[in-house]
Design an enzyme around this catalytic site. Structure first.
Site, PDB file in Angstrom:
ATOM      1  N   GLU A 106       0.708  -1.278  -0.095  1.00 30.28           N
ATOM      2  CA  GLU A 106      -0.130  -0.200   0.119  1.00 30.28           C
ATOM      3  C   GLU A 106       0.714   1.157  -0.101  1.00 30.28           C
ATOM      4  OE1 GLU A 106      -3.973  -0.854   1.951  1.00 30.28           O
ATOM      5  OE2 GLU A 106      -3.274   0.904   2.760  1.00 30.28           O
ATOM      6  N   HIS A 157       7.522 -27.200  -0.146  1.00 26.13           N
ATOM      7  CA  HIS A 157       7.068 -28.120  -0.917  1.00 26.13           C
ATOM      8  C   HIS A 157       5.868 -27.424  -1.658  1.00 26.13           C
ATOM      9  CE1 HIS A 157       9.196 -31.124   1.613  1.00 26.13           C
ATOM     10  NE2 HIS A 157       9.284 -30.256   2.391  1.00 26.13           N
ATOM     11  N   LYS A 201     -12.872   2.024  -1.872  1.00 30.09           N
ATOM     12  CA  LYS A 201     -13.916   2.421  -0.673  1.00 30.09           C
ATOM     13  C   LYS A 201     -15.071   3.053  -1.137  1.00 30.09           C
ATOM     14  CE  LYS A 201     -11.122   2.711   3.467  1.00 30.09           C
ATOM     15  NZ  LYS A 201     -10.453   3.448   4.539  1.00 30.09           N
TER      16      LYS A 201
HETATM   17  O1  PA5 Z   1      -3.287   1.654   5.831  1.00 28.40           O
HETATM   18  C1  PA5 Z   1      -4.192   2.344   5.670  1.00 28.40           C
HETATM   19  O2  PA5 Z   1      -4.321   3.518   5.810  1.00 28.40           O
HETATM   20  C2  PA5 Z   1      -5.413   1.341   5.407  1.00 28.40           C
HETATM   21  O3  PA5 Z   1      -5.082   0.159   5.267  1.00 28.40           O
HETATM   22  C3  PA5 Z   1      -6.256   1.369   6.234  1.00 28.40           C
HETATM   23  O4  PA5 Z   1      -5.752   0.943   7.713  1.00 28.40           O
HETATM   24  C4  PA5 Z   1      -7.689   0.538   6.097  1.00 28.40           C
HETATM   25  O5  PA5 Z   1      -8.275   0.845   4.996  1.00 28.40           O
HETATM   26  C5  PA5 Z   1      -8.678   0.883   7.116  1.00 28.40           C
HETATM   27  O6  PA5 Z   1      -9.082   2.032   7.273  1.00 28.40           O
HETATM   28  P1  PA5 Z   1      -9.885   2.754   8.704  1.00 28.40           P
HETATM   29  O7  PA5 Z   1      -8.947   2.617   9.794  1.00 28.40           O
HETATM   30  O8  PA5 Z   1     -10.014   4.298   8.478  1.00 28.40           O
HETATM   31  O9  PA5 Z   1     -11.064   2.000   8.879  1.00 28.40           O
END
Ligand code: PA5
Length: 451
Positions: free
Chosen positions: A279, A308, A422
């Protein structure tokens, strides 16, 4: 302290095709610049995760202390950065410490998965921890709505003792809910993004609940932060060195980075890493909005199990991977393999050896096989699995990720691709304000013959 074995990431007689050591010197200017940028971001308060080891945790410890001891289970409702760190810490430490409290993490909207968790827990002795920085993520909100409804009906008088909320200090639906319903609440700091938040209230509350020593976790993180604060000698800075080498390998077409713990307890840590790397570094645009389409695909594998399953590909498939082993020197529990059949050469060689010896021999054997096949590989050695070394590991990879982001000239802290998904979910589920996205989806459905 953690040992970072990087020799097999550098060119040698064994791997003539690896990155030549001279590249490290050639890139010293880029590294210096990345280091300067990190320093100024820290001064500007952008990289809040660096400061987490110094935080006062008394609010967490006092809260845990104040809980009725009948609560022996916590269920986290969260996803991505609001879940993966919690899981990683609990999985790593639950056996090492024989933790007597249980943690479940519901980080999906799979109804069967929810059923399975509810089926295993005793609602009377369970606390739910809703974690969402934005306070709006559909998956987490759906889980919250189901659970809140369930506990309100079952415990109309004391449901407020059974749910806690971790979210932004001011914004979002969850913060408003805390104010209205007075649920106990914790804060995700403004300057700490989801995937960098495991050492904040996000990961510490569930850890402290399960008796993980959060002070030691933070001590480990602080110690790695000190180790990685300097660029005088990059070889003394494992986060920068590993970041630079992964950057150089990516530039050379190694688009896949595999993390392979030789320890079941560390497997979820590889999952945490997967999100952090993917990410943060998978980006379409650089900082000047030029399209660059960068990012290595992080893959997790488990040693020895995946020898394996995956190693054939890693050893003989395309030259597109860098592999990082996680290994453990001392395991909390061990077994000696009995010499049950001394007459049989097929199995007698195993007799008398410890299982951990076999596991570590298999790791070394895989390292040798990969090196022979000219596949770059590294090894991060945990003297043992405990809070201190996990804290070190987390801080190392958070710093490494930001450093690599700087070398790539991208923003490692945003996630526009996640936001797009989202929004599409909101539109599909009919959330007001997403009518334009809904129209686009309708067009897509028509064009693709789904409508
Ligand atoms: O790293 C990030 O920003 C995302 O992976 C969020 O943690 C994830 O989308 C969840 O978001 P939130 O904590 O706002 O529910």
């Amino acid at each position: 302290m953690l040992t970072f074995e990087y020799r097999n990431l550098l060119q040698s007689e064994l791997i003539p095709t690896a990155i030549p050591e001279s590249y490290i010197h050639n890139y010293s200017h880029a590294c210096k610049q990345a280091n300067e940028e990190i320093k100024s971001d820290r001064q500007a308060g952008i990289l809040g995760f660096y400061d987490l080891p110094d935080q006062d945790t008394s609010h967490i410890l006092n809260f845990i202390e104040s809980l009725d001891p009948k609560y022996n289970t916590m269920v986290v409702l969260g996803i991505g950065g609001s879940a993966l760190g919690n899981k990683a810490l609990y999985s790593a430490l639950k056996t090492e410490h024989n933790l007597d409290k249980k943690l479940f993490v519901y980080d999906n909207v799979d109804p069967v998965f929810l059923f399975e968790i509810l089926d295993q827990i005793n609602l009377d002795t369970t606390i739910f921890n809703v974690i969402s920085k934005s306070g709006t993520t559909a998956e987490t909100m759906a889980a919250y709505l189901i659970i809140a409804d369930l506990i309100k009906k079952r415990y109309p008088r004391d449901y407020k003792n059974r749910l806690i909320i971790t979210t932004d200090k001011e914004k979002g639906f969850l913060r408003k809910l805390c104010e209205k319903e007075h649920y106990p609440s914790f804060v995700v700091p403004d300057n700490v993004g989801g995937r960098f938040s495991v050492l904040s209230d996000v990961g510490l509350v569930s850890s402290a609940f399960t008796n993980i020593n959060i002070q030691k976790l933070l001590q480990g993180a602080a110690s790695m932060r000190d180790r990685c604060a300097d660029l005088t000698n990059i070889y003394d800075n494992p986060a920068y060195l590993n970041g630079l080498l992964h950057y150089l390998y990516f530039r050379e077409g190694k688009n896949i980075t595999v993390m392979m713990p030789y320890s079941n307890a560390l497997y979820d840590l590889a999952d945490w890493y997967r999100q952090l790397w993917a990410e943060s570094l998978g980006k379409r645009y650089d900082l000047k909005r030029r399209e660059i389409l960068v990012g290595q695909t992080p893959v997790k594998a488990l040693g020895a199990t995946d020898q394996h399953s995956q190693i054939q590909l890693y050893t003989e498939g395309p030259y597109d991977k860098v592999i990082t082993f996680l290994s453990v020197l001392n395991f909390q529990y061990d077994y000696t393999i009995p010499n049950l059949h001394p007459e049989s050469e097929d199995v007698s060689y195993l007799g008398g050896h410890k299982l951990s010896e076999l596991l570590n021999a298999e790791r070394l054997a895989t390292e040798i096989a990969l090196t022979k096949a000219k596949r770059p590989n590294a090894n991060i050695i945990f003297p043992q699995i405990d809070e201190f070394h996990l804290g070190e590991f987390i801080m190392m990879y958070e710093i490494q990720t930001v450093f690599t982001g700087k070398l790539l000239n991208i923003n490692p802290l945003d996630q526009p691709g996640v936001e797009a998904g989202k929004k599409a979910t909101y539109a599909l589920m009919g959330k007001p304000g997403y009518e334009k996205e809904r129209e686009e989806i309708e067009q897509y459905l028509q064009k693709s013959g789904k409508k």
